[in-house]
Design an enzyme around this catalytic site. Sequence first.
Site, short mmCIF file in Angstrom:
data_model
loop_
_atom_site.label_atom_id
_atom_site.label_comp_id
_atom_site.label_asym_id
_atom_site.label_seq_id
_atom_site.Cartn_x
_atom_site.Cartn_y
_atom_site.Cartn_z
N THR A 259 0.94 -4.76 4.21
CA THR A 259 0.68 -5.09 5.63
C THR A 259 -0.02 -6.42 5.81
O THR A 259 0.06 -7.01 6.89
CB THR A 259 -0.16 -3.98 6.29
OG1 THR A 259 -1.41 -3.87 5.62
CG2 THR A 259 0.57 -2.65 6.24
N THR B 70 0.80 -1.22 0.00
CA THR B 70 0.00 0.00 0.00
C THR B 70 0.84 1.27 0.00
O THR B 70 0.47 2.27 -0.62
CB THR B 70 -0.93 0.00 1.23
OG1 THR B 70 -1.81 -1.14 1.14
CG2 THR B 70 -1.77 1.26 1.29
#
Length: 648
Positions: A161, A17
Site C-alpha cells: 500500500t 502486506t
Amino acid sequence: MAAETEARVLILYTGGTIGMLKNESGGYAPHPGFLASNLRSQSRFHDPAGESVFANSSSVGAFSQWSTRSHSGTSTPIHPPVFPPEQDPNTIRVETSCGTIHLPALLTPRFAQGKRIRYAIWEYANLIDSSEIEPSDWIKIASDIERNYHSFDGFIILHGTDTLAFSASALSFMLTVILTGAQIPLSELFTDAIDNLLGSLILAGHFIIPEVCLFFDNHLFRGNRSVKASSEDFHAFQSFNLPPLATVGIDVEVAWSQVLRPGPRPFRAHKSLSSDVATLRLFPGITGATIRAFLQPSSIRGVVLESYGAGNAPRRPELLDAFRQANERGVVIVNVSQCEVGSVAPDIYETGRALAAVGIVGGGDMTTECALAKLSYLLSKPELTPAQVRKLLAQPLRGELTPVAPVPTYSSPLDTETRLRTLFSQLVECAPPNSRSSVSPHKVVKPQLTGEDPVLPSEFTSAWPSSLADEDALKAAVLPYMLAQAASRSSELLQTLVTSLSVPIATPILATTATSSHPLALPSLLNEPASVTLQTPLHLAVLALNPHNVDLLLASGASVHVRDTHGHSPLFYAAKAGGTFGLAIVRSLKAAGAHLSEAEVESGQVGLEIVKAEKAVDASAREVWLEAAGEEEVERAKAVLVGLVANS
C-alpha cells in the site's frame, strides 16, 4: 466449462502486506507460496466441486440438503483424470518472459452477480516491499500483462500500500488493470485482505471497466486519481477530486458515466518510462539558490512543483529566474497543489500568473503521484518536444485531470426537449405504417380522466422535461433500446442517434481514452446490454452483418470485449457469419483490439466452427477465421476440440 457463467482472471502477486507472514524477529515479510496456499484452503476463494456452504446457500432447501450430506458423510470423493499440463482443465496457461507455465486454477463459488471466477495466482519470484518499487518493476508488470492480455477477462495486481497510488498512476499510462492490497496481512484472523481481494475479483470478473483502477475498502477508484490518506485506517485510499467509479455494498454500483470510453485500437502496453523526473515542494523561506541547485543536474528533465493553494508561489525574482532558466534549458515543470482537494488555477492570483509567465504548466487537479508518472511517460517518448510535453500535461490523457471550461456553460432544457422529441419522431418513422399512431409525436397527449380534469395554475405547467435530470431519466430508460434497434436495422437512424447523443469530448493527441462529464455519455449507453442474452448494440450490428454500423459504433466508444450470456464477444459472431461482410467486420473489430476469449477456445466452440468451415470446403470461411484468430490460434483451437472429443 460453462463459458457464459465463468470469468477468467489473472492475479499477479508482486509483494506487499497482503501476503506477508511474521518472521522470527516479529516483523512482517513476504513469504513465497503462502498467499496461494491460503486462498486455496478457503472455500470462499476456491470451491471447485461446489461443496462449500457458500455454494449451497441459495435457499433453505439447498442448505438443508448440503447439511444432510455433510453430516451423513455420503459425499463421494471425486478423482479427476490425469492430464498433461497443457490439457489439464485444473491449470491455467500463463505466458512469462521465460516461456509458458501452467498454474493451478482456483475457482470461486458463484457470486451474487452471476458468475464464478476461475483464476490463477502468479507469484513473482522476487517479492518486494512496495517501498522498494522501481519504474523497471512497472515495466515488468506491463509486459507480463501484455503477454497474457488475450487469455483473461481481467487482471488484478496485489501490491503493497505504501506506493500503491504511485504504481496505479504509472500503470494508467501503460495498460488496464485493478490494483489492491491490504493494511493487515491475510495471515491474521482479522484482516481487510479478504474483502479487498473478493471485491477485486467481483469487479474484474463481471464488469468491463477499461481503466487502471485501485480497489480498497469497497471502493473502486481511478488509479491515477487516488492517494494513500492513512497508514492506519481500512479506508486508507481516497480520490479527493473524483468520486469512486464503483462501490461494492449490498449491490455493486458502477458510475458508468465516469468510466473512460474504450479506445478504438488494439491493446498495447507502453514499456518505457523516463527516470529523469523529480518533485519539488515549496515551503516558506525557500531560496533561489536551493531551487537552482535542485534544477541544475543535467539529468533532470521534468519536475513536479508542489505549490500553495490554487497554484501560488513567492514572486521573488531569484526564484522566478531559476525557474525561467530551467525552462529555457528544456526542463518541463508542471505545477500541482499541495492541497488534497481542488485544482491549480494560475489565472486567479498574481503569484500563480508569475509562475505561468516563466513557462510553468498548470497541472489542474492532478495528484503529485500522477503528475510524476505522466511526466515520466511523456518524457519517455523521444518524438515529443518539451513544448509538446507541456501542452499534453495540461490535457487529460487517461482521465487524470478535470478539464476546466474558461466560461461556465449551461444547456437549455428547451433545446434538449426539441432534440429528444425529434429522436422519437424519427424512431416512429422507422416503424411499419400500419403500426404508427395517428397522433403526431410532437403533440402532447393528455390522459383521459374520469370525472373533472382540474386546471392547474401556470406555475405548475412548465415545459417538460423541466430539468436536465428529467431528460436523463427518460434517456436512461429508452435510449439503450433505441440504439440497439437502430444498430440492427437502420444505419440512418443510428447515425442520427449517435450524432444527437454525442457530447463535446476532449481528444488530445496520444490519448487512448477520452473523458466526458455528461451523465449519459454515449459510450456508456453503447455498452449497456440491450437484449435478454445481454447483447450490446455492437453484437446486434454484427449479427445483422452491417459493417457501416459496426464502424460507427466502434468510433463512438462501443467496447469489443463485452460478452453475452453465451460467452461470446462480437468477434466470434462475425467470424462465424463469414462471407464478405463478415470478413470486413472481423477486420474492423481486430483493428479496435478485439480477440477471441480463452473460454471460447477451451470450450471447443471456436474449433468446432473452424472444422465445420473446413468440411464445407469454404475457403472464404477459413480465411475469416484466420483473420479473426491467426494461424497458430486456429490450429490450437482445433487441437483443443480433438482433445475434448477424445475425452468425452
